[in-house]
Design a protein around this motif. Structure first.
Motif, PDB file in Angstrom:
ATOM      1  N   VAL A  55       0.871  -1.242   0.173  1.00  0.00           N
ATOM      2  CA  VAL A  55      -0.682   0.145  -0.228  1.00  0.00           C
ATOM      3  C   VAL A  55       0.718   0.974  -0.520  1.00  0.00           C
ATOM      4  O   VAL A  55       1.998   1.154   0.474  1.00  0.00           O
ATOM      5  CB  VAL A  55      -0.487   0.237   1.260  1.00  0.00           C
ATOM      6  CG1 VAL A  55      -1.970  -1.338   0.871  1.00  0.00           C
ATOM      7  CG2 VAL A  55      -0.202   0.023   2.530  1.00  0.00           C
ATOM      8  N   ALA A  56       0.764   2.303  -0.629  1.00  0.00           N
ATOM      9  CA  ALA A  56       0.737   3.750  -0.964  1.00  0.00           C
ATOM     10  C   ALA A  56       1.196   4.564   0.796  1.00  0.00           C
ATOM     11  O   ALA A  56      -0.002   4.136   1.664  1.00  0.00           O
ATOM     12  CB  ALA A  56       0.966   3.932  -2.201  1.00  0.00           C
ATOM     13  N   TRP A  57       1.057   4.916   0.767  1.00  0.00           N
ATOM     14  CA  TRP A  57       1.014   6.585   1.742  1.00  0.00           C
ATOM     15  C   TRP A  57      -0.137   7.645   1.657  1.00  0.00           C
ATOM     16  O   TRP A  57      -0.695   7.653   0.816  1.00  0.00           O
ATOM     17  CB  TRP A  57       2.891   7.190   1.696  1.00  0.00           C
ATOM     18  CG  TRP A  57       2.254   8.893   2.368  1.00  0.00           C
ATOM     19  CD1 TRP A  57       1.959  10.252   2.430  1.00  0.00           C
ATOM     20  CD2 TRP A  57       2.128   8.812   4.104  1.00  0.00           C
ATOM     21  NE1 TRP A  57       2.506  10.900   3.496  1.00  0.00           N
ATOM     22  CE2 TRP A  57       2.300  10.320   4.191  1.00  0.00           C
ATOM     23  CE3 TRP A  57       2.717   8.388   5.279  1.00  0.00           C
ATOM     24  CZ2 TRP A  57       2.293  10.506   5.790  1.00  0.00           C
ATOM     25  CZ3 TRP A  57       2.714   8.853   6.177  1.00  0.00           C
ATOM     26  CH2 TRP A  57       2.899   9.932   6.208  1.00  0.00           C
ATOM     27  N   HIS A  58      -1.130   6.808   2.297  1.00  0.00           N
ATOM     28  CA  HIS A  58      -2.561   7.007   1.815  1.00  0.00           C
ATOM     29  C   HIS A  58      -3.518   7.330   2.773  1.00  0.00           C
ATOM     30  O   HIS A  58      -2.894   7.028   3.681  1.00  0.00           O
ATOM     31  CB  HIS A  58      -2.955   6.033   1.402  1.00  0.00           C
ATOM     32  CG  HIS A  58      -3.401   5.084   2.356  1.00  0.00           C
ATOM     33  ND1 HIS A  58      -1.967   3.904   2.536  1.00  0.00           N
ATOM     34  CD2 HIS A  58      -4.735   4.466   2.876  1.00  0.00           C
ATOM     35  CE1 HIS A  58      -2.653   3.450   3.448  1.00  0.00           C
ATOM     36  NE2 HIS A  58      -3.579   3.063   3.494  1.00  0.00           N
ATOM     37  N   TYR A  59      -4.690   8.035   2.322  1.00  0.00           N
ATOM     38  CA  TYR A  59      -5.355   8.582   3.549  1.00  0.00           C
ATOM     39  C   TYR A  59      -7.069   8.116   3.039  1.00  0.00           C
ATOM     40  O   TYR A  59      -7.126   8.118   2.359  1.00  0.00           O
ATOM     41  CB  TYR A  59      -5.652   9.654   4.238  1.00  0.00           C
ATOM     42  CG  TYR A  59      -5.563  11.014   3.291  1.00  0.00           C
ATOM     43  CD1 TYR A  59      -7.274  11.806   2.698  1.00  0.00           C
ATOM     44  CD2 TYR A  59      -5.240  10.627   2.248  1.00  0.00           C
ATOM     45  CE1 TYR A  59      -7.212  12.152   1.935  1.00  0.00           C
ATOM     46  CE2 TYR A  59      -5.131  11.700   1.201  1.00  0.00           C
ATOM     47  CZ  TYR A  59      -6.542  12.714   0.849  1.00  0.00           C
ATOM     48  OH  TYR A  59      -7.099  13.831  -0.332  1.00  0.00           O
ATOM     49  N   HIS A  60      -8.188   8.148   3.977  1.00  0.00           N
ATOM     50  CA  HIS A  60      -9.517   7.282   3.416  1.00  0.00           C
ATOM     51  C   HIS A  60     -10.579   8.541   4.483  1.00  0.00           C
ATOM     52  O   HIS A  60      -9.916   7.909   5.792  1.00  0.00           O
ATOM     53  CB  HIS A  60      -9.789   6.117   2.818  1.00  0.00           C
ATOM     54  CG  HIS A  60      -9.035   5.322   4.580  1.00  0.00           C
ATOM     55  ND1 HIS A  60      -9.439   5.385   5.121  1.00  0.00           N
ATOM     56  CD2 HIS A  60      -8.143   4.405   4.012  1.00  0.00           C
ATOM     57  CE1 HIS A  60      -9.073   4.278   6.494  1.00  0.00           C
ATOM     58  NE2 HIS A  60      -8.206   3.550   5.068  1.00  0.00           N
ATOM     59  N   PRO A  61     -11.629   8.881   3.942  1.00  0.00           N
ATOM     60  CA  PRO A  61     -12.414   9.094   4.901  1.00  0.00           C
ATOM     61  C   PRO A  61     -13.029   8.501   6.000  1.00  0.00           C
ATOM     62  O   PRO A  61     -13.711   8.514   6.543  1.00  0.00           O
ATOM     63  CB  PRO A  61     -13.426   9.997   4.280  1.00  0.00           C
ATOM     64  CG  PRO A  61     -13.321   8.748   2.851  1.00  0.00           C
ATOM     65  CD  PRO A  61     -12.358   8.860   2.546  1.00  0.00           C
ATOM     66  N   GLU A  62     -12.331   6.829   5.494  1.00  0.00           N
ATOM     67  CA  GLU A  62     -13.240   5.853   6.569  1.00  0.00           C
ATOM     68  C   GLU A  62     -12.312   5.918   7.825  1.00  0.00           C
ATOM     69  O   GLU A  62     -11.126   5.720   7.496  1.00  0.00           O
ATOM     70  CB  GLU A  62     -13.415   4.067   6.311  1.00  0.00           C
ATOM     71  CG  GLU A  62     -14.869   4.564   4.621  1.00  0.00           C
ATOM     72  CD  GLU A  62     -13.927   5.297   3.257  1.00  0.00           C
ATOM     73  OE1 GLU A  62     -14.602   5.699   2.350  1.00  0.00           O
ATOM     74  OE2 GLU A  62     -13.188   5.413   3.382  1.00  0.00           O
TER      75      GLU A  62
END
Length: 292
Positions: free
Chosen positions: A28-35
């Motif tokens: 997985v990449a360096w990421h974010y998500h609203p969940e």
């Protein structure tokens, strides 16, 4: 390492997602998500970055993440060498705050859960009996359908809301600055430091990344994070050193260099300034010693 918004697919017949990943390695990449995300690492080892916290993860670890906190997991290098004996198994749950209705968590009975969810924006490591209770619920959740899924997820959240077995990961200052969505320059700086904190990092490099002069960059960074760039970098390195000290497999000098300090004596000074204790006092004593 570019920060990415991850799209979480949810089936039409479900209000939230639960799954078990069995993979050769975590990719997985360096990421974010609203969940919100609950992840139980049944099998895997490597480095975890949550906001400005650098940590290690291993078999049996459990993490809960609030919305939009940047994070990444990366396996140890051996996992990427196509070794059939090394693989990753992760149980994952994703849900949004409005998964059960826009005002569901605002009703009085949800007060404690709502309070926990608000604090989870820092990211949370879950230990002790809490973790083992949740593992049993995850197993039941995976085999359930219809309204039973919602009941089990609420039971998990209630356990978390009442637990003392929680360690918060990212600093509040990081979360507050990151939530100011206009700060794209800060994102680049956090990404760069997260990827390079074990090496020498010069102020000039960070200022260039933000396309600013050193003076302007220092003012900008202090105004957004309430700390100097040097303080931020040292805190990230010290946070990582705590995990290495708790393991007890490296000497204090080795840990200093592993965390990016070019002098064990400077590491000792910074560590004591931030924790009130000398690193040698805490080597091999486990993470609980850092909260005493």
């Amino acid at each position: 390492m570019s920060l990415q918004l991850e799209q979480i697919p949810i089936k039409n017949e479900h209000s939230f997602r639960s799954k078990i990943d069995v993979l050769p390695h975590i990719e997985v990449a360096w990421h974010y998500h609203p969940e919100f995300e609950l992840i139980y690492i049944e099998k895997s080892q490597g480095t975890l970055i949550v906001g400005d916290c650098i940590d290690k993860f291993t078999d049996g670890d459990m993490i809960f993440l609030g919305p939009n906190i940047p994070h990444v997991m990366k396996n140890e290098e051996a996992h990427y060498q196509k070794n059939p004996d090394l693989h990753a198994i992760a149980w994952v749950v994703h849900f949004k705050e409005d998964s059960f209705g826009k005002e569901f968590f605002l009703i009085p009975e949800m007060y404690r859960i709502k309070s926990f969810l608000k604090k989870s924006f820092q990211g949370v490591r879950i230990d002790g009996s809490t973790k083992y209770k949740i593992i049993q619920h995850l197993k039941t959740l995976h085999a359930s359908d219809f309204s039973q899924r919602i009941i089990i997820l609420l039971q998990i959240l209630q356990i978390l809301a009442q637990s003392d077995d929680l360690e918060y990961l990212a600093s509040k200052n990081f979360v507050e600055s990151f939530q100011q969505r206009s700060n794209q320059k800060l994102y680049k700086i956090y990404e760069y430091v997260s990827a390079n904190f074990q090496q020498k990092i010069e102020l000039e490099e960070a200022a260039k990344l933000a396309n600013m002069s050193k003076t302007a960059f220092c003012r900008f960074f202090k105004s957004k994070t309430k700390k100097t760039f040097s303080e931020f970098l040292n805190e990230m390195r010290i946070n990582y050193s705590k995990k290495l000290l708790a393991e007890g497999s490296l000497t204090v000098s080795q840990i200093a260099y592993e965390c990016g300090f070019n002098s064990p004596s400077y590491f000792n000074k910074q560590f004591k300034a931030l924790t009130g204790k000398a690193p040698l006092q805490l080597r091999g004593q486990g993470l609980e010693s850092f909260s005493q």
